[in-house]
Design a protein around this motif. Structure first.
Motif, PDB file in Angstrom:
ATOM      1  N   ARG A   1      -1.970   2.376   4.841  1.00 37.31           N
ATOM      2  CA  ARG A   1      -2.680   1.574   3.835  1.00 37.31           C
ATOM      3  C   ARG A   1      -4.060   1.105   4.316  1.00 37.31           C
ATOM      4  N   VAL A   2      -4.582   1.750   5.323  1.00 41.75           N
ATOM      5  CA  VAL A   2      -5.926   1.461   5.821  1.00 41.75           C
ATOM      6  C   VAL A   2      -6.787   2.707   5.724  1.00 41.75           C
ATOM      7  N   HIS A   3      -6.302   3.796   6.332  1.00 42.21           N
ATOM      8  CA  HIS A   3      -7.037   5.056   6.303  1.00 42.21           C
ATOM      9  C   HIS A   3      -6.795   5.786   4.991  1.00 42.21           C
ATOM     10  N   ALA A   4      -7.704   6.682   4.697  1.00 45.86           N
ATOM     11  CA  ALA A   4      -7.639   7.403   3.428  1.00 45.86           C
ATOM     12  C   ALA A   4      -7.011   8.782   3.611  1.00 45.86           C
ATOM     13  N   THR A   5      -6.611   9.356   2.502  1.00 45.20           N
ATOM     14  CA  THR A   5      -6.248  10.773   2.458  1.00 45.20           C
ATOM     15  C   THR A   5      -7.539  11.584   2.404  1.00 45.20           C
ATOM     16  N   GLY A   6      -7.420  12.910   2.409  1.00 44.08           N
ATOM     17  CA  GLY A   6      -8.615  13.727   2.279  1.00 44.08           C
ATOM     18  C   GLY A   6      -9.378  13.416   1.007  1.00 44.08           C
ATOM     19  N   GLU A   7      -8.665  13.287  -0.102  1.00 42.67           N
ATOM     20  CA  GLU A   7      -9.326  12.939  -1.364  1.00 42.67           C
ATOM     21  C   GLU A   7      -9.922  11.547  -1.281  1.00 42.67           C
ATOM     22  N   GLY A   8      -9.219  10.644  -0.613  1.00 37.17           N
ATOM     23  CA  GLY A   8      -9.740   9.287  -0.476  1.00 37.17           C
ATOM     24  C   GLY A   8     -11.053   9.246   0.270  1.00 37.17           C
ATOM     25  N   TYR A   9     -11.140  10.018   1.351  1.00 35.88           N
ATOM     26  CA  TYR A   9     -12.393  10.047   2.103  1.00 35.88           C
ATOM     27  C   TYR A   9     -13.531  10.635   1.268  1.00 35.88           C
ATOM     28  N   SER A  10     -13.231  11.623   0.453  1.00 36.83           N
ATOM     29  CA  SER A  10     -14.277  12.207  -0.382  1.00 36.83           C
ATOM     30  C   SER A  10     -14.742  11.201  -1.432  1.00 36.83           C
ATOM     31  N   VAL A  11     -13.811  10.416  -1.979  1.00 39.93           N
ATOM     32  CA  VAL A  11     -14.189   9.393  -2.948  1.00 39.93           C
ATOM     33  C   VAL A  11     -14.997   8.289  -2.272  1.00 39.93           C
ATOM     34  N   ARG A  12     -14.565   7.880  -1.076  1.00 44.04           N
ATOM     35  CA  ARG A  12     -15.314   6.838  -0.353  1.00 44.04           C
ATOM     36  C   ARG A  12     -16.746   7.307  -0.089  1.00 44.04           C
TER      37      ARG A  12
ATOM     38  N   PRO B   1      -6.685  15.485  13.160  1.00 39.70           N
ATOM     39  CA  PRO B   1      -5.735  14.383  13.064  1.00 39.70           C
ATOM     40  C   PRO B   1      -6.406  13.152  12.500  1.00 39.70           C
ATOM     41  N   GLU B   2      -5.690  12.387  11.685  1.00 41.81           N
ATOM     42  CA  GLU B   2      -6.262  11.204  11.066  1.00 41.81           C
ATOM     43  C   GLU B   2      -6.613  10.180  12.117  1.00 41.81           C
ATOM     44  N   PRO B   3      -7.887   9.644  12.101  1.00 41.17           N
ATOM     45  CA  PRO B   3      -8.273   8.657  13.104  1.00 41.17           C
ATOM     46  C   PRO B   3      -7.497   7.365  12.908  1.00 41.17           C
ATOM     47  N   VAL B   4      -7.385   6.588  13.979  1.00 38.41           N
ATOM     48  CA  VAL B   4      -6.621   5.354  13.924  1.00 38.41           C
ATOM     49  C   VAL B   4      -7.533   4.207  14.302  1.00 38.41           C
TER      50      VAL B   4
ATOM     51  N   ASP C   1     -16.918   2.883  11.204  1.00 39.29           N
ATOM     52  CA  ASP C   1     -15.731   2.956  12.054  1.00 39.29           C
ATOM     53  C   ASP C   1     -14.984   4.239  11.710  1.00 39.29           C
ATOM     54  N   SER C   2     -13.668   4.279  11.926  1.00 37.99           N
ATOM     55  CA  SER C   2     -12.946   5.526  11.685  1.00 37.99           C
ATOM     56  C   SER C   2     -12.912   5.918  10.215  1.00 37.99           C
ATOM     57  N   LEU C   3     -13.144   4.968   9.304  1.00 36.06           N
ATOM     58  CA  LEU C   3     -13.232   5.343   7.896  1.00 36.06           C
ATOM     59  C   LEU C   3     -14.430   6.263   7.665  1.00 36.06           C
TER      60      LEU C   3
END
Length: 229
Positions: A134-145, A222-225, A6-8
């Motif tokens: 509290r659902v989508h990640a930051t840039g660092e969060g996406y890299s960690v995921r 832009p951050e996906p929703v 999904d958007s994550l």
């Protein structure tokens, strides 16, 4: 390697492509697990060795049976291929947390020998990896995921090792969880591992993946929703 997300995974996809050359990422905002099953059925072919299906965030937290049925369909479609799933993290919907859905993910992994990227434990341990919703990640969060998913894929290719090279287990090590919240049940321990070790490794993942992302990811838009559950 085929990722149905999904958007994550819209967010983590550029990092995944840098970590796993040749990976195919099919991600769309708002995608539910039932929609993902249909996409998997249309995209799966003989060249795919590992199926990554980290969906469930857009599912209704009250419908654990639906997620269980969809994961069973994934296993049937995947056959003897290794499957990677992920634990879920999002605020409660209508007063119902995702604890039940996470239980479904963990039960599926236990029954089908799937690998688990333990996103829930990492973001509860390091809340700054998530954005304001509290659902989508930051840039660092996406890299960690992406790193968590990549390690689970590598464990698949290595024959199903229980612990990835980061020290964050896949399948998950419940001993690494932070204090209980949102009514989530305690889980049976597998291989004891101090929480401090998990936190240290997660912090290291942030730094390492961030460095890798400078060359692996495109400029962030832009951050996906996510769509409505």
């Amino acid at each position: 390697m085929l990722v149905i997300g999904d958007s994550l995974e819209v967010g983590s996809g550029p990092y995944l492509r840098g970590l796993l050359p040749g990976v195919v990422v099919d991600a769309e905002k708002g995608r539910t697990s039932s929609q993902g099953v249909r996409v998997l059925a249309s995209r799966l072919d003989g060249s795919v060795e590992v199926v990554v299906f980290p969906l469930g965030t857009n599912d209704s937290p009250s419908n654990g049976g639906g997620l269980a049925a969809n994961l069973a369909a994934v296993r049937q479609l995947a056959g003897d291929r290794c499957v990677v799933v992920a634990t879920l993290s999002r605020p409660a919907v209508g007063g119902v947390s995702v604890a039940g859905l996470n239980g479904v993910v963990e039960q599926f992994a236990g029954r089908s020998a799937a690998q688990v990227a333990d996103w829930r434990t990492v973001v509860r341990s390091i809340p700054s990896l998530l954005g304001r919703d509290r659902v989508h990640a930051t840039g660092e969060g996406y890299s960690v995921r992406a790193t968590l998913l990549a390690e689970a894929v590598q464990a698949c290719l290595a024959g199903g090792s229980a612990v990835g090279p980061s020290g964050i287990p896949a399948p998950r090590d419940p001993n690494a969880r932070p204090p209980e919240a949102e009514g989530e049940p305690a889980l049976v321990l597998s291989a004891p591992r101090p929480l401090t070790l998990i936190l240290d490794r997660a912090v290291a993942l942030v730094a390492a993946a961030s460095r890798a992302a400078k060359t692996a990811a495109t400029k962030a838009g832009p951050e996906p929703v996510l769509g409505a559950p």
